[in-house]
Design a protein around this motif. Structure first.
Motif, mmCIF file in Angstrom:
data_model
loop_
_atom_site.group_PDB
_atom_site.id
_atom_site.type_symbol
_atom_site.label_atom_id
_atom_site.label_comp_id
_atom_site.label_asym_id
_atom_site.label_seq_id
_atom_site.Cartn_x
_atom_site.Cartn_y
_atom_site.Cartn_z
ATOM 1 N N SER A 185 0.831 -1.198 0.000
ATOM 2 C CA SER A 185 0.000 0.000 0.000
ATOM 3 C C SER A 185 0.868 1.252 0.000
ATOM 4 O O SER A 185 1.814 1.367 0.790
ATOM 5 C CB SER A 185 -0.914 0.010 1.231
ATOM 6 O OG SER A 185 -1.542 1.264 1.397
ATOM 7 N N HIS A 186 0.535 2.185 -0.874
ATOM 8 C CA HIS A 186 1.207 3.488 -0.902
ATOM 9 C C HIS A 186 0.150 4.576 -0.802
ATOM 10 O O HIS A 186 -0.795 4.620 -1.595
ATOM 11 C CB HIS A 186 2.019 3.672 -2.184
ATOM 12 C CG HIS A 186 2.659 5.024 -2.284
ATOM 13 N ND1 HIS A 186 3.820 5.348 -1.621
ATOM 14 C CD2 HIS A 186 2.273 6.150 -2.967
ATOM 15 C CE1 HIS A 186 4.138 6.607 -1.884
ATOM 16 N NE2 HIS A 186 3.215 7.114 -2.696
ATOM 17 N N ILE A 187 0.303 5.472 0.175
ATOM 18 C CA ILE A 187 -0.643 6.554 0.428
ATOM 19 C C ILE A 187 0.044 7.895 0.238
ATOM 20 O O ILE A 187 1.152 8.103 0.733
ATOM 21 C CB ILE A 187 -1.184 6.506 1.873
ATOM 22 C CG1 ILE A 187 -1.702 5.132 2.227
ATOM 23 C CG2 ILE A 187 -2.236 7.587 2.090
ATOM 24 C CD1 ILE A 187 -2.947 4.748 1.528
ATOM 25 N N ASP A 188 -0.602 8.800 -0.464
ATOM 26 C CA ASP A 188 -0.172 10.195 -0.535
ATOM 27 C C ASP A 188 -1.212 11.051 0.167
ATOM 28 O O ASP A 188 -2.413 10.953 -0.130
ATOM 29 C CB ASP A 188 -0.033 10.658 -1.990
ATOM 30 C CG ASP A 188 1.142 10.005 -2.694
ATOM 31 O OD1 ASP A 188 2.236 9.940 -2.095
ATOM 32 O OD2 ASP A 188 0.968 9.556 -3.848
ATOM 33 N N VAL A 189 -0.756 11.878 1.102
ATOM 34 C CA VAL A 189 -1.633 12.766 1.855
ATOM 35 C C VAL A 189 -1.204 14.203 1.568
ATOM 36 O O VAL A 189 -0.043 14.570 1.813
ATOM 37 C CB VAL A 189 -1.561 12.494 3.366
ATOM 38 C CG1 VAL A 189 -2.558 13.381 4.124
ATOM 39 C CG2 VAL A 189 -1.826 11.022 3.667
ATOM 40 N N GLU A 190 -2.108 15.025 1.071
ATOM 41 C CA GLU A 190 -1.820 16.419 0.750
ATOM 42 C C GLU A 190 -2.694 17.339 1.590
ATOM 43 O O GLU A 190 -3.921 17.170 1.639
ATOM 44 C CB GLU A 190 -2.073 16.690 -0.733
ATOM 45 C CG GLU A 190 -1.203 15.878 -1.675
ATOM 46 C CD GLU A 190 -1.534 16.143 -3.130
ATOM 47 O OE1 GLU A 190 -2.395 17.028 -3.391
ATOM 48 O OE2 GLU A 190 -0.950 15.488 -4.005
ATOM 49 N N THR A 191 -2.072 18.290 2.268
ATOM 50 C CA THR A 191 -2.783 19.296 3.049
ATOM 51 C C THR A 191 -2.195 20.661 2.729
ATOM 52 O O THR A 191 -1.204 20.783 2.006
ATOM 53 C CB THR A 191 -2.652 19.024 4.562
ATOM 54 O OG1 THR A 191 -1.290 19.265 4.961
ATOM 55 C CG2 THR A 191 -3.045 17.589 4.914
ATOM 56 N N ALA A 192 -2.791 21.697 3.309
ATOM 57 C CA ALA A 192 -2.276 23.053 3.098
ATOM 58 C C ALA A 192 -0.867 23.195 3.660
ATOM 59 O O ALA A 192 -0.099 24.061 3.219
ATOM 60 C CB ALA A 192 -3.219 24.067 3.745
ATOM 61 N N ARG A 193 -0.508 22.353 4.613
ATOM 62 C CA ARG A 193 0.814 22.435 5.234
ATOM 63 C C ARG A 193 1.877 21.665 4.464
ATOM 64 O O ARG A 193 3.065 21.757 4.790
ATOM 65 C CB ARG A 193 0.737 21.905 6.655
ATOM 66 C CG ARG A 193 -0.172 22.718 7.570
ATOM 67 C CD ARG A 193 -0.181 22.140 8.966
ATOM 68 N NE ARG A 193 -1.023 22.917 9.874
ATOM 69 C CZ ARG A 193 -1.205 22.624 11.166
ATOM 70 N NH1 ARG A 193 -0.582 21.571 11.686
ATOM 71 N NH2 ARG A 193 -1.977 23.385 11.913
ATOM 72 N N GLY A 194 1.477 20.880 3.480
ATOM 73 C CA GLY A 194 2.444 20.099 2.721
ATOM 74 C C GLY A 194 1.920 18.713 2.422
ATOM 75 O O GLY A 194 0.723 18.436 2.551
ATOM 76 N N SER A 195 2.809 17.822 2.017
ATOM 77 C CA SER A 195 2.415 16.465 1.653
ATOM 78 C C SER A 195 3.317 15.448 2.356
ATOM 79 O O SER A 195 4.436 15.771 2.776
ATOM 80 C CB SER A 195 2.493 16.272 0.144
ATOM 81 O OG SER A 195 3.817 16.485 -0.315
#
Length: 260
Positions: free
Chosen positions: A196-206
């Motif tokens: 499993s590979h997850i990418d999480v993107e938020t206003a603070r970065g990834s």
């Protein structure tokens, strides 16, 4: 559910908020299917609370509680249990959540429940026949007389299956999550490998979250033999929408089980 062997800070299952964002879309429809299974297979006099083993963040139970069901869930991950409990409280919903393994939970289910469910192969994190038999024995204790257990399981065809991949994306507020999961069929073993590979993107970065874990494999014949040795019996086979279906030679089905 926190898979065996996946417990590092990089584990996807260790981040309850990411898990919930990714998997909540579509939950209402899945609960529709579960409600149809309960209506068809559980006599009115046997109905009671809904029970979910390996409940994760409690997304199914949140929807069920909104619809008036009494709900009980457990998970071996303390973070998942805390998240599920806090979400229920924040939404003003009732429910019982506790920390337990799938092989030792029946003592925490009081009173007994009328309907239990465990979809999308979560039960395959139990990595031996002995553990699965213990799980089904515990479930037979936790259910009221006449109650059923809707267990979602993919059976396999050894040597015929190829590698496959699923991709999911979801967004909540300013957070976007994307998961790519690769499934490597068992070769010379009864262990399917999941990467499993997850990418999480938020206003603070990834950031990225990577996990590798195994799932216990069952052919249709292996699954039939195991259930035949267990404290439960198959009383129906349905799809995710609760519609009757023929048992597949291999692939996903929801097995409706009742205690012997």
């Amino acid at each position: 559910m926190l898979p065996s062997g996946v417990g590092t800070p990089q584990s996807f299952y260790a981040d309850a908020s990411v898990y919930d964002i990714l998997h909540t879309p579509g939950t209402a429809r899945e609960v529709d299917g579960l409600a149809r299974i309960e209506a068809r297979y559980v006599p009115a006099g046997s109905r009671g609370a809904w029970l979910e083993p390996a409940c994760g963040t409690g997304r199914y139970l949140r929807v069920a509680a909104r619809r008036g069901a009494r709900v009980v869930g457990f998970d071996r991950s303390s973070g998942m249990v805390a998240y599920a409990r806090q979400r229920q409280e924040r939404l003003g919903l009732g429910g019982t959540f506790f920390e337990a393994d799938m092989t030792g939970f029946a003592s925490g289910v009081r009173p007994r429940c009328g309907f239990a469910f465990n979809p999308i192969n979560s039960v395959r994190h139990l990595m031996s026949d002995a553990a699965m038999l213990e799980h089904l024995g515990q479930m037979a204790i936790a259910l009221r007389r006449g109650g059923v257990y809707a267990l979602g399981l993919s059976t396999c065809a050894y040597g015929l299956e190829r590698e496959s991949e699923d991709v999911w994306t979801a967004r909540r507020g300013g957070t976007r999550v994307r998961q790519v999961a690769q499934y490597l069929p068992p070769v010379g073993s009864r262990r399917e490998r999941v990467i499993s590979h997850i990418d999480v993107e938020t206003a603070r970065g990834s950031r990225s979250i990577d996990s590798v874990y195994g799932l216990r494999s069952y052919s249709r014949e292996q699954w039939r033999r195991l259930v035949g040795r267990s404290a439960m019996r198959v009383v129906g086979i349905v799809d995710e929408d609760g519609r009757e279906m023929e048992e597949p030679v291999f692939g996903y089905a929801v097995y409706v089980l009742r205690a012997v």
